[in-house]
Motif scaffolding. Sequence first.
Motif, mmCIF file in Angstrom:
data_model
loop_
_atom_site.group_PDB
_atom_site.id
_atom_site.type_symbol
_atom_site.label_atom_id
_atom_site.label_comp_id
_atom_site.label_asym_id
_atom_site.label_seq_id
_atom_site.Cartn_x
_atom_site.Cartn_y
_atom_site.Cartn_z
ATOM 1 N N CYS A 195 0.866 -1.211 -0.150
ATOM 2 C CA CYS A 195 0.034 -0.003 0.102
ATOM 3 C C CYS A 195 0.966 1.143 -0.029
ATOM 4 O O CYS A 195 0.485 2.263 -0.769
ATOM 5 C CB CYS A 195 -0.872 -0.176 1.264
ATOM 6 N N GLY B 105 -0.854 4.475 -1.690
ATOM 7 C CA GLY B 105 -2.361 4.323 -1.040
ATOM 8 C C GLY B 105 -2.128 4.424 0.394
ATOM 9 O O GLY B 105 -1.421 4.494 1.113
ATOM 10 N N CYS C 237 -6.314 0.465 2.729
ATOM 11 C CA CYS C 237 -6.122 -0.413 1.344
ATOM 12 C C CYS C 237 -5.473 -1.661 1.774
ATOM 13 O O CYS C 237 -5.476 -2.843 1.422
ATOM 14 C CB CYS C 237 -5.382 0.216 0.229
ATOM 15 N N VAL D 144 -6.814 -0.583 -4.709
ATOM 16 C CA VAL D 144 -5.137 -0.316 -4.845
ATOM 17 C C VAL D 144 -4.578 -1.809 -5.338
ATOM 18 O O VAL D 144 -3.565 -1.718 -5.844
ATOM 19 C CB VAL D 144 -4.620 0.187 -3.570
#
Length: 458
Positions: free
Chosen positions: A336, A341, A345, A381
């Motif tokens: 992530c 992100g 996520c 993601v």
Amino acid sequence: MPSPQASIFAAKVAWPRLATAILLLSALTLIAWPARAVPSFAVQTGQPCQDCHVGGFGPQLTKFGREFKLEGYTKRAGGFTLPFSAMAVASYVRTRENQSAPPAAGFKRNDNLGLDQVSLFVAGGLGSHLGGFVQTTYDGIGKTWSWDNLDLRAVTKTEIKGVDVIFGTSLNNSPGTQDAWNSLPAWGFPYTRSALAPSPSASPLLAGSLAQKAIGLTAYAWINSEFYVEAGAYRSPSQTNLSRLGADPFSPGDIHGLAPYGRAAFQTDLQGGTLELGVFGMRTEINPGRDRSTGATDRYTDLGVDASFIRTLESGDVVTVNGRYIRERQELRASCILSGGSGACADTRLNDLRADASYYWRNKIGATVAVFDTFGPANPVIYPGAPNFKPDSSGVTFQLDGTPFGDGTSPFGPRANIRVGLQYTLYTSFDGARSNYDGAGANASNNNTARAFLWIAY
């Protein structure tokens, strides 16, 4: 989408091509491989392939074959035999629609004929306590050599309060390779596949992502031929060593520390057959792509249940059923961060359900039906390529195969064997959706794949 009439016409055209491909594959293989026998486990045990393998060909094990493996590959009928063998697999692959790009350099977008692999083995037992096999494989699609499956064992037999117990250890390079049941991913159906065929992107880590990317040592006990318990751990070889061995050191990354693995199973006679029920699990922390810059890792917790049933009928026909369910918790903090992100996520789930049933007439000609379903929540993601951001893929695989020499009657000697088969995989969803799964109009059914294969062993 093609009309039903068009699909029927395509099938009528495709299957004669499959039959022709089988004949061509057979002729090419017999020319390329001289009729000589190389000693292997069959020579060591003095038994035909049917005694150890369902349908007379690996890797699906009979009850006898499971015992042979759990006893460390040490059972033998006579003196020393040269522990060498080889195998080759070739395929003709046709998808319902042309693939978006050729599956590999030198191949077309569809209607491909290729040599999937050639493998060489050192396989056998040494005395009554040591045994195993080492496999190296040439990938005919990628045109590379690499190490393949490894399982080296040390075993001892004892008796505790009147109960027979086998204690053993396994040094192996793929979690589950050491398992004696065909319900776990390492030796699960389909037992042969081709890189020329499309396959879904998402799968649990324990379903093969670590194969030939890790090295592990496990210890087990096989109690009264009923109870099986095993525990151990895996780690990643160095980037340099994996590269030298022909494996990709960056996918999925390297294991952070040690990854513990556990397995338990119960086997019993039931309704004239043998039933197995089991559980298994593994917890792994990965540095994705061997990148440690984030200070975080991706954590995978795989927990699964499995079941297996095999029965030989009075006629000599064999019935088998295998199934498993894996629930994987993914805490992908490193991925992530690398993807830009947020922490939201990172935490997700992936579920994988598989089941297959086979019927082998006289243990030579078989039919198998398998269903599969991989599913999980949406995550933009982790699954950015799917329109609905889901990993979902599902379908059915059908296989017909024949093994004429599994009973040891090959004209090339008892150590030569051959299997010819047809597979058809039908997808009801692929990489997240049933239709327009790639955002470019492709449907899951576009990946429906017909495959004819020839598998020989010496």
